[in-house]
Design a protein around this motif. Structure first.
Motif, PDB file in Angstrom:
ATOM      1  N   THR A   1      31.328  55.838  34.843  1.00  0.00           N
ATOM      2  CA  THR A   1      31.924  56.876  34.007  1.00  0.00           C
ATOM      3  C   THR A   1      33.433  56.935  34.208  1.00  0.00           C
ATOM      4  O   THR A   1      34.145  57.599  33.462  1.00  0.00           O
ATOM      5  N   GLU A   2      33.917  56.234  35.220  1.00  0.00           N
ATOM      6  CA  GLU A   2      35.348  56.082  35.456  1.00  0.00           C
ATOM      7  C   GLU A   2      35.541  54.847  36.326  1.00  0.00           C
ATOM      8  O   GLU A   2      34.568  54.295  36.848  1.00  0.00           O
ATOM      9  N   MET A   3      36.784  54.423  36.484  1.00  0.00           N
ATOM     10  CA  MET A   3      37.081  53.278  37.341  1.00  0.00           C
ATOM     11  C   MET A   3      37.789  53.795  38.591  1.00  0.00           C
ATOM     12  O   MET A   3      39.015  53.909  38.636  1.00  0.00           O
ATOM     13  N   PRO A   4      37.036  54.154  39.629  1.00  0.00           N
ATOM     14  CA  PRO A   4      37.636  54.776  40.813  1.00  0.00           C
ATOM     15  C   PRO A   4      38.358  53.786  41.714  1.00  0.00           C
ATOM     16  O   PRO A   4      38.104  52.579  41.694  1.00  0.00           O
ATOM     17  N   GLU A   5      39.251  54.317  42.512  1.00  0.00           N
ATOM     18  CA  GLU A   5      40.017  53.510  43.451  1.00  0.00           C
ATOM     19  C   GLU A   5      39.097  52.768  44.423  1.00  0.00           C
ATOM     20  O   GLU A   5      39.334  51.593  44.747  1.00  0.00           O
ATOM     21  N   ALA A   6      38.046  53.431  44.856  1.00  0.00           N
ATOM     22  CA  ALA A   6      37.131  52.803  45.818  1.00  0.00           C
ATOM     23  C   ALA A   6      36.498  51.538  45.247  1.00  0.00           C
ATOM     24  O   ALA A   6      36.294  50.550  45.967  1.00  0.00           O
ATOM     25  N   HIS A   7      36.170  51.556  43.947  1.00  0.00           N
ATOM     26  CA  HIS A   7      35.566  50.374  43.337  1.00  0.00           C
ATOM     27  C   HIS A   7      36.582  49.241  43.236  1.00  0.00           C
ATOM     28  O   HIS A   7      36.256  48.077  43.524  1.00  0.00           O
ATOM     29  N   LEU A   8      37.797  49.554  42.840  1.00  0.00           N
ATOM     30  CA  LEU A   8      38.834  48.524  42.749  1.00  0.00           C
ATOM     31  C   LEU A   8      39.063  47.878  44.116  1.00  0.00           C
ATOM     32  O   LEU A   8      39.218  46.650  44.214  1.00  0.00           O
ATOM     33  N   GLN A   9      39.076  48.687  45.158  1.00  0.00           N
ATOM     34  CA  GLN A   9      39.265  48.159  46.505  1.00  0.00           C
ATOM     35  C   GLN A   9      38.072  47.306  46.935  1.00  0.00           C
ATOM     36  O   GLN A   9      38.237  46.265  47.578  1.00  0.00           O
ATOM     37  N   ALA A  10      36.866  47.733  46.557  1.00  0.00           N
ATOM     38  CA  ALA A  10      35.665  46.984  46.942  1.00  0.00           C
ATOM     39  C   ALA A  10      35.619  45.614  46.277  1.00  0.00           C
ATOM     40  O   ALA A  10      35.257  44.613  46.913  1.00  0.00           O
ATOM     41  N   VAL A  11      35.977  45.550  44.994  1.00  0.00           N
ATOM     42  CA  VAL A  11      35.997  44.270  44.281  1.00  0.00           C
ATOM     43  C   VAL A  11      37.021  43.337  44.905  1.00  0.00           C
ATOM     44  O   VAL A  11      36.766  42.146  45.133  1.00  0.00           O
ATOM     45  N   LEU A  12      38.207  43.864  45.182  1.00  0.00           N
ATOM     46  CA  LEU A  12      39.268  43.046  45.772  1.00  0.00           C
ATOM     47  C   LEU A  12      38.858  42.528  47.150  1.00  0.00           C
ATOM     48  O   LEU A  12      39.080  41.351  47.475  1.00  0.00           O
ATOM     49  N   ALA A  13      38.258  43.374  47.950  1.00  0.00           N
ATOM     50  CA  ALA A  13      37.826  42.962  49.284  1.00  0.00           C
ATOM     51  C   ALA A  13      36.753  41.885  49.212  1.00  0.00           C
ATOM     52  O   ALA A  13      36.743  40.937  50.015  1.00  0.00           O
ATOM     53  N   GLN A  14      35.834  42.006  48.238  1.00  0.00           N
ATOM     54  CA  GLN A  14      34.796  40.989  48.085  1.00  0.00           C
ATOM     55  C   GLN A  14      35.397  39.658  47.643  1.00  0.00           C
ATOM     56  O   GLN A  14      34.988  38.586  48.118  1.00  0.00           O
ATOM     57  N   GLU A  15      36.358  39.698  46.753  1.00  0.00           N
ATOM     58  CA  GLU A  15      37.028  38.467  46.324  1.00  0.00           C
ATOM     59  C   GLU A  15      37.693  37.779  47.518  1.00  0.00           C
ATOM     60  O   GLU A  15      37.656  36.548  47.642  1.00  0.00           O
ATOM     61  N   GLU A  16      38.271  38.593  48.394  1.00  0.00           N
ATOM     62  CA  GLU A  16      38.910  38.022  49.582  1.00  0.00           C
ATOM     63  C   GLU A  16      37.868  37.395  50.509  1.00  0.00           C
ATOM     64  O   GLU A  16      38.070  36.279  51.013  1.00  0.00           O
ATOM     65  N   ARG A  17      36.760  38.073  50.711  1.00  0.00           N
ATOM     66  CA  ARG A  17      35.691  37.513  51.558  1.00  0.00           C
ATOM     67  C   ARG A  17      35.133  36.222  50.969  1.00  0.00           C
ATOM     68  O   ARG A  17      34.714  35.324  51.700  1.00  0.00           O
ATOM     69  N   ASP A  18      35.124  36.139  49.641  1.00  0.00           N
ATOM     70  CA  ASP A  18      34.591  34.946  48.975  1.00  0.00           C
ATOM     71  C   ASP A  18      35.605  33.810  48.891  1.00  0.00           C
ATOM     72  O   ASP A  18      35.322  32.764  48.312  1.00  0.00           O
ATOM     73  N   GLY A  19      36.799  34.021  49.455  1.00  0.00           N
ATOM     74  CA  GLY A  19      37.792  32.949  49.545  1.00  0.00           C
ATOM     75  C   GLY A  19      38.574  32.668  48.281  1.00  0.00           C
ATOM     76  O   GLY A  19      39.002  31.527  48.064  1.00  0.00           O
ATOM     77  N   ARG A  20      38.782  33.697  47.451  1.00  0.00           N
ATOM     78  CA  ARG A  20      39.469  33.468  46.187  1.00  0.00           C
ATOM     79  C   ARG A  20      40.998  33.484  46.308  1.00  0.00           C
ATOM     80  O   ARG A  20      41.684  33.133  45.348  1.00  0.00           O
ATOM     81  N   PHE A  21      41.537  33.874  47.460  1.00  0.00           N
ATOM     82  CA  PHE A  21      42.989  34.004  47.585  1.00  0.00           C
ATOM     83  C   PHE A  21      43.536  33.037  48.622  1.00  0.00           C
ATOM     84  O   PHE A  21      43.106  33.036  49.781  1.00  0.00           O
ATOM     85  N   ALA A  22      44.512  32.249  48.184  1.00  0.00           N
ATOM     86  CA  ALA A  22      45.145  31.299  49.100  1.00  0.00           C
ATOM     87  C   ALA A  22      46.085  32.017  50.061  1.00  0.00           C
ATOM     88  O   ALA A  22      46.329  31.547  51.174  1.00  0.00           O
ATOM     89  N   ASN A  23      46.617  33.157  49.623  1.00  0.00           N
ATOM     90  CA  ASN A  23      47.558  33.906  50.451  1.00  0.00           C
ATOM     91  C   ASN A  23      47.626  35.351  49.962  1.00  0.00           C
ATOM     92  O   ASN A  23      46.989  35.720  48.964  1.00  0.00           O
ATOM     93  N   ASP A  24      48.416  36.161  50.667  1.00  0.00           N
ATOM     94  CA  ASP A  24      48.537  37.579  50.313  1.00  0.00           C
ATOM     95  C   ASP A  24      49.161  37.770  48.942  1.00  0.00           C
ATOM     96  O   ASP A  24      48.854  38.745  48.239  1.00  0.00           O
ATOM     97  N   GLU A  25      50.022  36.859  48.547  1.00  0.00           N
ATOM     98  CA  GLU A  25      50.660  36.965  47.237  1.00  0.00           C
ATOM     99  C   GLU A  25      49.634  36.821  46.107  1.00  0.00           C
ATOM    100  O   GLU A  25      49.669  37.550  45.116  1.00  0.00           O
ATOM    101  N   ALA A  26      48.701  35.878  46.280  1.00  0.00           N
ATOM    102  CA  ALA A  26      47.653  35.689  45.273  1.00  0.00           C
ATOM    103  C   ALA A  26      46.752  36.919  45.205  1.00  0.00           C
ATOM    104  O   ALA A  26      46.349  37.352  44.117  1.00  0.00           O
TER     105      ALA A  26
END
Length: 217
Positions: free
Chosen positions: A88-113
């Motif tokens: 019903t909304e896009m909360p901050e917690a969800h945005l943080q959770a998606v980003l953290a999962q992407e990081e765990r899955d190895g999608r970022f070569a560095n902090d800039e990415a």
């Protein structure tokens, strides 16, 4: 089976054989396909509620009472039922959770990415929230992408399916406590195996001709 053949052969099942259950391995494969559905900027603004026993299906069927009773048997007689829900909304917690999962899955070569991905996703969310003011509709469109994955995925596994918008959203949300959790029901999908009395199985598929739906530039 090729994707084109699946698209031509699948159809909306109107009656289910209540005695047949989908094997657990098949359901697990289908849910894995569903979880990997695409979404804009990997926003994943959804939640899926799965009912497989009589008690669970009866709760979902509460949304098919009254004017939507014609869908009740499709829910109760199916092997499994999935309620596709949208945030019903896009909360901050969800945005943080998606980003953290992407990081765990190895999608970022560095902090800039990582920062670039976060900024891009937030840009789309803010555009739909503040500029176009259609963030709810935008999130619903992502959930419908998941619906497409589910329907073709079911066909690929030899499972029949029925997508339904004909239900009382408010009543189902209340029964499942969805709005308190930040979600609302969008579409119900029954899954199982057609019964011999399914009239739609015997009808030819009908689509508009190619020349009326394609324009080639």
């Amino acid at each position: 089976m090729q994707l084109t053949a699946l698209a031509k052969s699948r159809y909306t099942t109107k009656a289910y054989d209540a005695t047949r259950k989908i094997p657990q391995e098949t359901i697990e494969t289908l849910l894995d396909q569903l979880r990997h559905s695409p979404s804009s900027v990997n926003s994943q603004p959804w939640h899926f509620i799965v009912a497989s026993d009589d008690q669970g299906k009866a709760r979902v069927a509460k949304g098919a009472e009254g004017g939507f009773v014609y869908n009740e048997s499709k829910i109760l007689n199916a092997s499994h039922v999935i309620v596709l829900c949208t945030r019903t909304e896009m909360p901050e917690a969800h945005l943080q959770a998606v980003l953290a999962q992407e990081e765990r899955d190895g999608r970022f070569a560095n902090d800039e990415a990582k920062a670039g991905q976060d900024k891009s996703r937030r840009g789309y969310v803010n555009m739909h929230k503040f500029d176009q003011k259609d963030v709810q509709h935008w999130m619903e469109k992502q959930t419908y992408l998941a619906l497409g994955t589910l329907l073709l995925g079911a066909a690929s596994l030899g499972v029949d399916a029925t997508p339904m918008e004909g239900f009382d959203f408010k009543k189902l949300d209340e029964e499942l406590g969805l709005r308190d959790k930040g979600f609302t029901s969008l579409v119900i999908v029954s899954l199982g195996y057609r019964s011999e009395g399914d009239f739609n199985a015997k009808l030819p598929k009908s689509r508009l001709p190619a020349e009326s739906v394609f324009t080639f530039l």
